[in-house]
Design a protein around this motif. Structure first.
Motif, short mmCIF file in Angstrom:
data_model
loop_
_atom_site.label_atom_id
_atom_site.label_comp_id
_atom_site.label_asym_id
_atom_site.label_seq_id
_atom_site.Cartn_x
_atom_site.Cartn_y
_atom_site.Cartn_z
N PRO A 207 36.30 29.52 41.58
CA PRO A 207 37.06 30.77 41.46
C PRO A 207 36.82 31.47 40.13
CG PRO A 207 38.49 28.90 41.02
CD PRO A 207 37.17 28.33 41.45
N ARG A 208 36.99 32.79 40.15
CA ARG A 208 36.96 33.53 38.90
C ARG A 208 38.23 33.26 38.10
NH1 ARG A 208 38.69 37.20 42.70
NH2 ARG A 208 40.55 38.40 42.15
N THR A 209 38.22 33.61 36.84
CA THR A 209 39.38 33.42 35.99
C THR A 209 40.50 34.38 36.40
OG1 THR A 209 37.97 32.76 34.15
CG2 THR A 209 40.22 33.44 33.61
N ALA A 210 41.71 33.83 36.54
CA ALA A 210 42.85 34.67 36.90
C ALA A 210 43.21 35.59 35.75
CB ALA A 210 44.05 33.79 37.26
N GLU A 211 43.75 36.76 36.09
CA GLU A 211 44.12 37.75 35.08
C GLU A 211 45.51 38.29 35.39
OE1 GLU A 211 42.43 41.97 33.19
OE2 GLU A 211 41.53 41.13 35.00
N SER A 212 46.42 38.13 34.44
CA SER A 212 47.74 38.73 34.57
C SER A 212 47.71 40.14 34.00
CB SER A 212 48.78 37.89 33.81
OG SER A 212 48.88 36.59 34.35
N TYR A 213 48.37 41.05 34.68
CA TYR A 213 48.43 42.46 34.28
C TYR A 213 47.02 43.01 34.04
CZ TYR A 213 52.90 40.31 33.31
OH TYR A 213 54.06 39.55 33.41
N PRO A 214 46.18 42.97 35.07
CA PRO A 214 44.78 43.38 34.90
C PRO A 214 44.65 44.79 34.35
CG PRO A 214 45.38 43.23 37.22
CD PRO A 214 46.50 42.63 36.46
N LYS A 215 43.65 44.97 33.52
CA LYS A 215 43.43 46.26 32.86
C LYS A 215 42.89 47.30 33.83
CE LYS A 215 42.63 44.22 28.28
NZ LYS A 215 42.98 42.85 28.73
N LEU A 216 42.08 46.85 34.79
CA LEU A 216 41.47 47.78 35.75
C LEU A 216 42.30 47.86 37.02
CD1 LEU A 216 37.70 46.74 35.46
CD2 LEU A 216 38.81 48.76 34.46
N PRO A 217 42.31 49.01 37.69
CA PRO A 217 42.97 49.10 38.99
C PRO A 217 42.22 48.27 40.04
CG PRO A 217 41.76 51.11 38.53
CD PRO A 217 41.70 50.29 37.28
N TYR A 218 42.90 47.96 41.11
CA TYR A 218 42.34 47.09 42.15
C TYR A 218 40.97 47.57 42.62
CZ TYR A 218 41.90 44.85 46.74
OH TYR A 218 41.44 44.15 47.83
N GLU A 219 40.80 48.86 42.82
CA GLU A 219 39.57 49.40 43.38
C GLU A 219 38.37 49.19 42.47
OE1 GLU A 219 42.39 50.99 43.02
OE2 GLU A 219 43.10 51.10 45.10
N LYS A 220 38.60 48.96 41.18
CA LYS A 220 37.50 48.80 40.24
C LYS A 220 37.30 47.35 39.80
CE LYS A 220 37.81 53.51 38.40
NZ LYS A 220 37.93 54.36 37.19
N ARG A 221 38.10 46.43 40.38
CA ARG A 221 37.99 45.02 40.02
C ARG A 221 37.09 44.29 41.01
NH1 ARG A 221 44.11 44.94 39.70
NH2 ARG A 221 43.98 43.45 41.42
N LYS A 222 36.98 42.96 40.81
CA LYS A 222 36.12 42.14 41.64
C LYS A 222 36.86 41.48 42.81
CE LYS A 222 32.94 39.55 40.21
NZ LYS A 222 32.25 38.39 39.61
N ASP A 223 38.15 41.76 42.97
CA ASP A 223 38.94 41.08 43.99
C ASP A 223 38.29 41.18 45.37
OD1 ASP A 223 40.41 42.06 41.71
OD2 ASP A 223 42.25 41.35 42.65
#
Length: 373
Positions: A207-223
């Motif tokens: 898994p990738r590293t979890a991130e609390s309060y991510p800086k990027l919006p969902y659409e620009k992340r790797k989720d």
């Protein structure tokens, strides 16, 4: 009927939450839902860096003043029934409902679905005001009903079989594992198949590293990208490993649980090899031929030899690919779960959902006309 979906996607990014957001995206499309995305109060975010006592004081103060979360003003609520849905991992995630001032008075119906639903003591007090709670674990339903005095119903996990499933025959990866797996099985498989000169491929997805309060919006992340990559790997895998949550050597779990990896592996066709869940629900949901294949020994070395023999049985594997995929289409797509949830909560089925349910049925019938739906 207006459906609003309250999402935690601005609060966390991790592989544990990827399936939640995957389901949310299907709900948004099939139910014409409007997405509500709260963010954390600045002080709440910073409190994670405080000493424990200071953190508790800040949390208590925030809970009785501004709350932990903030949300842009709600869209206009019509005179018709307004439904609020939220999907979370644990009972504490229901605190997100407090991001909407007077949320209980503003919505005609409030429904929640929780993935890990045990430990009533960690639930947000908001649970008492729900109209319906859905959980994936049947063993806790009686306790939750008694504790919270609200309707609680079973809603097993699912998967986007329609868009991400497959029964393709050509598969380049012999064995894939992801999520929890006993370390000694991983070592035995790695040493057997991943040495120089081996013609087999054992792939371990991490898994990738979890991130609390991510800086990027969902659409620009790797989720979403990570979810698509995982499914592409599984579609190209002959075997997927999965072990019961109670199997020795795993992370401690309170119950046997048909976790998401079982549904992911089945939807993408590969043979599911490991230790079958001992929950009675497995006999209901995984009841077809070779839905799971039990390792015959507790010895990882003997299990490796068993897997090698299975990989040589291409006729059996090809039958498994097709059967797992068609059964998943008929029984385990998220759209079927959404339909069950809406029907249990007496919410009319939106037209887009009906259309995608029809597509699901047509794909399944083309593959196996006699399979029940």
């Amino acid at each position: 009927m207006n459906i609003f979906l309250l999402s935690s996607r601005a609060l966390v990014s991790s592989v544990s939450w990827d399936p939640v957001f995957e389901l949310e995206n299907i709900v948004l499309r099939t139910c014409n839902a409007q997405l509500l995305i709260p963010s954390a109060q600045d002080l709440f975010q910073r409190s994670s860096e405080f000493p424990p006592l200071a953190t508790r004081i800040v949390h208590k103060a925030l809970k009785h003043t501004t709350g932990f979360y903030k949300l842009s003003p709600l869209p206009h609520l019509s005179d018709g029934p307004n439904v609020l849905l939220t999907i979370g991992i644990s009972g504490s995630d229901l605190e997100i409902l407090s991001s909407i001032p007077k949320w209980r008075q503003r919505f005609d119906l409030v429904v929640a679905y929780l993935f890990d639903s045990w430990k009533p003591e960690i639930y947000s007090k908001n649970v008492y005001y729900l109209d319906h709670l859905f959980v994936a674990l049947p063993e806790v339903i009686g306790e939750l009903k008694q504790h919270f005095k609200i309707p609680v119903s079973l809603l097993p996990f699912g998967v986007d079989v329609l868009n991400l499933g497959s029964c393709q025959v050509k598969r380049a990866i012999d064995i894939t594992s992801f999520g929890r797996i006993p370390a000694h099985y991983h070592s035995a498989l790695f040493n057997k198949f991943n040495h120089q000169g081996s013609e087999r491929i054992y792939y371990r997805s991490t898994p990738r590293t979890a991130e609390s309060y991510p800086k990027l919006p969902y659409e620009k992340r790797k989720d979403e990208e990570d979810t698509l990559q995982l499914f592409h790997t599984l579609r190209n895998s002959k075997i997927t490993l999965a072990f019961d949550t109670l199997y020795p050597g795993m992370r401690p779990f309170p119950y046997s649980f048909i976790t998401l990896r079982w549904f992911y592996g089945l939807a993408t066709g590969g043979a599911i090899v490991g230790k079958r869940p001992t929950t009675y629900l497995a006999d209901e949901l995984l009841d077809w031929e070779d839905a799971t294949i039990e390792l015959p020994s507790e010895d990882p070395q003997q299990s490796v030899e068993f897997i090698e023999e299975l990989l040589q049985d291409t006729q059996r594997l090809h039958s498994i690919y097709r059967r797992n995929y068609t059964e998943s289409l008929a029984r385990h797509d998220w759209r079927l779960r959404i339909r069950s949830m809406l029907e249990a909560a007496n919410i009319p089925l939106p037209q887009p959902l009906c259309e995608e349910l029809w597509q699901l049925k047509m794909v399944r019938e083309r593959l196996s006309p006699s399979l029940r739906f």
